[in-house]
Design a protein around this motif. Structure first.
Motif, PDB file in Angstrom:
ATOM      1  N   LEU A   1      52.160  -6.299   6.622  1.00  0.00           N
ATOM      2  CA  LEU A   1      51.162  -5.296   6.257  1.00  0.00           C
ATOM      3  C   LEU A   1      50.645  -4.573   7.502  1.00  0.00           C
ATOM      4  N   ALA A   2      50.351  -5.326   8.553  1.00  0.00           N
ATOM      5  CA  ALA A   2      49.875  -4.725   9.804  1.00  0.00           C
ATOM      6  C   ALA A   2      50.923  -3.769  10.379  1.00  0.00           C
ATOM      7  N   ALA A   3      52.186  -4.142  10.295  1.00  0.00           N
ATOM      8  CA  ALA A   3      53.261  -3.274  10.786  1.00  0.00           C
ATOM      9  C   ALA A   3      53.331  -1.985   9.974  1.00  0.00           C
ATOM     10  N   ARG A   4      53.192  -2.104   8.662  1.00  0.00           N
ATOM     11  CA  ARG A   4      53.197  -0.902   7.804  1.00  0.00           C
ATOM     12  C   ARG A   4      52.003  -0.012   8.117  1.00  0.00           C
ATOM     13  N   ILE A   5      50.838  -0.626   8.357  1.00  0.00           N
ATOM     14  CA  ILE A   5      49.641   0.140   8.699  1.00  0.00           C
ATOM     15  C   ILE A   5      49.851   0.887  10.013  1.00  0.00           C
ATOM     16  N   ALA A   6      50.482   0.236  10.988  1.00  0.00           N
ATOM     17  CA  ALA A   6      50.749   0.882  12.279  1.00  0.00           C
ATOM     18  C   ALA A   6      51.651   2.102  12.096  1.00  0.00           C
ATOM     19  N   VAL A   7      52.689   1.959  11.267  1.00  0.00           N
ATOM     20  CA  VAL A   7      53.592   3.086  11.010  1.00  0.00           C
ATOM     21  C   VAL A   7      52.824   4.215  10.322  1.00  0.00           C
ATOM     22  N   LEU A   8      52.021   3.879   9.329  1.00  0.00           N
ATOM     23  CA  LEU A   8      51.243   4.898   8.630  1.00  0.00           C
ATOM     24  C   LEU A   8      50.236   5.571   9.557  1.00  0.00           C
ATOM     25  N   SER A   9      49.632   4.803  10.440  1.00  0.00           N
ATOM     26  CA  SER A   9      48.685   5.379  11.407  1.00  0.00           C
ATOM     27  C   SER A   9      49.388   6.363  12.335  1.00  0.00           C
ATOM     28  N   ASP A  10      50.584   6.007  12.771  1.00  0.00           N
ATOM     29  CA  ASP A  10      51.371   6.915  13.617  1.00  0.00           C
ATOM     30  C   ASP A  10      51.714   8.193  12.854  1.00  0.00           C
ATOM     31  N   GLN A  11      52.092   8.054  11.595  1.00  0.00           N
ATOM     32  CA  GLN A  11      52.419   9.224  10.785  1.00  0.00           C
ATOM     33  C   GLN A  11      51.186  10.097  10.573  1.00  0.00           C
ATOM     34  N   GLN A  12      50.047   9.460  10.348  1.00  0.00           N
ATOM     35  CA  GLN A  12      48.808  10.205  10.164  1.00  0.00           C
ATOM     36  C   GLN A  12      48.455  10.970  11.444  1.00  0.00           C
ATOM     37  N   ALA A  13      48.584  10.329  12.578  1.00  0.00           N
ATOM     38  CA  ALA A  13      48.293  10.980  13.851  1.00  0.00           C
ATOM     39  C   ALA A  13      49.229  12.166  14.076  1.00  0.00           C
ATOM     40  N   ALA A  14      50.496  12.008  13.737  1.00  0.00           N
ATOM     41  CA  ALA A  14      51.457  13.102  13.889  1.00  0.00           C
ATOM     42  C   ALA A  14      51.086  14.271  12.980  1.00  0.00           C
ATOM     43  N   LEU A  15      50.688  13.981  11.755  1.00  0.00           N
ATOM     44  CA  LEU A  15      50.265  15.042  10.832  1.00  0.00           C
ATOM     45  C   LEU A  15      48.986  15.718  11.318  1.00  0.00           C
ATOM     46  N   ASP A  16      48.053  14.940  11.839  1.00  0.00           N
ATOM     47  CA  ASP A  16      46.818  15.515  12.379  1.00  0.00           C
ATOM     48  C   ASP A  16      47.134  16.470  13.523  1.00  0.00           C
TER      49      ASP A  16
END
Length: 121
Positions: free
Chosen positions: A95-110
């Motif tokens: 779950l933590a790994a998935r959250i890290a990937v999603l956080s990276d994707q969110q930062a890229a979109l931002d």
């Protein structure tokens, strides 16, 4: 007690109680007329199940570990608990790994949105 009373006491819908039964998480007794008959220990078990599900654990993991966590036997409880905790830790790590990937994707979109807004229409 009837399913409606078990639902009221546990805060879980009758539909969820039936689902837990279908998944093999609980086994209510049966009255002579075929109606489900819930005892307090089943309601207590439902509270544990609900807590584990609310934590995001999959039904499979709960079903595998629940007998050793709630049956009150001293047999191999330590081993069951250790295996269960290892699986929970693995689930948490994934779950933590998935959250890290999603956080990276969110930062890229931002970053993309910020750049696009500065460039204007």
């Amino acid at each position: 007690m009837k399913i409606s009373e078990a639902s009221r006491l546990s805060g879980v819908s009758a539909r969820s109680l039936r689902h837990y039964e279908d998944e093999g998480l609980i086994v209510p007794g049966r009255c002579g007329n075929g109606f489900r008959d819930y005892c307090q220990s089943t309601v207590d078990r439902v509270l544990v199940i609900r807590s584990l599900l609310d934590s995001g654990l999959p039904v499979r993991l709960i079903r595998d570990a629940l007998p050793g966590l709630t049956d009150g036997s001293d047999g191999d409880t330590d081993a069951v608990c250790a295996r269960f905790l290892d699986e929970v830790q693995d689930f948490r790590d994934r779950l933590a790994a998935r959250i890290a990937v999603l956080s990276d994707q969110q930062a890229a979109l931002d970053a993309y949105l910020q750049k696009a807004r500065r460039a204007g229409p």
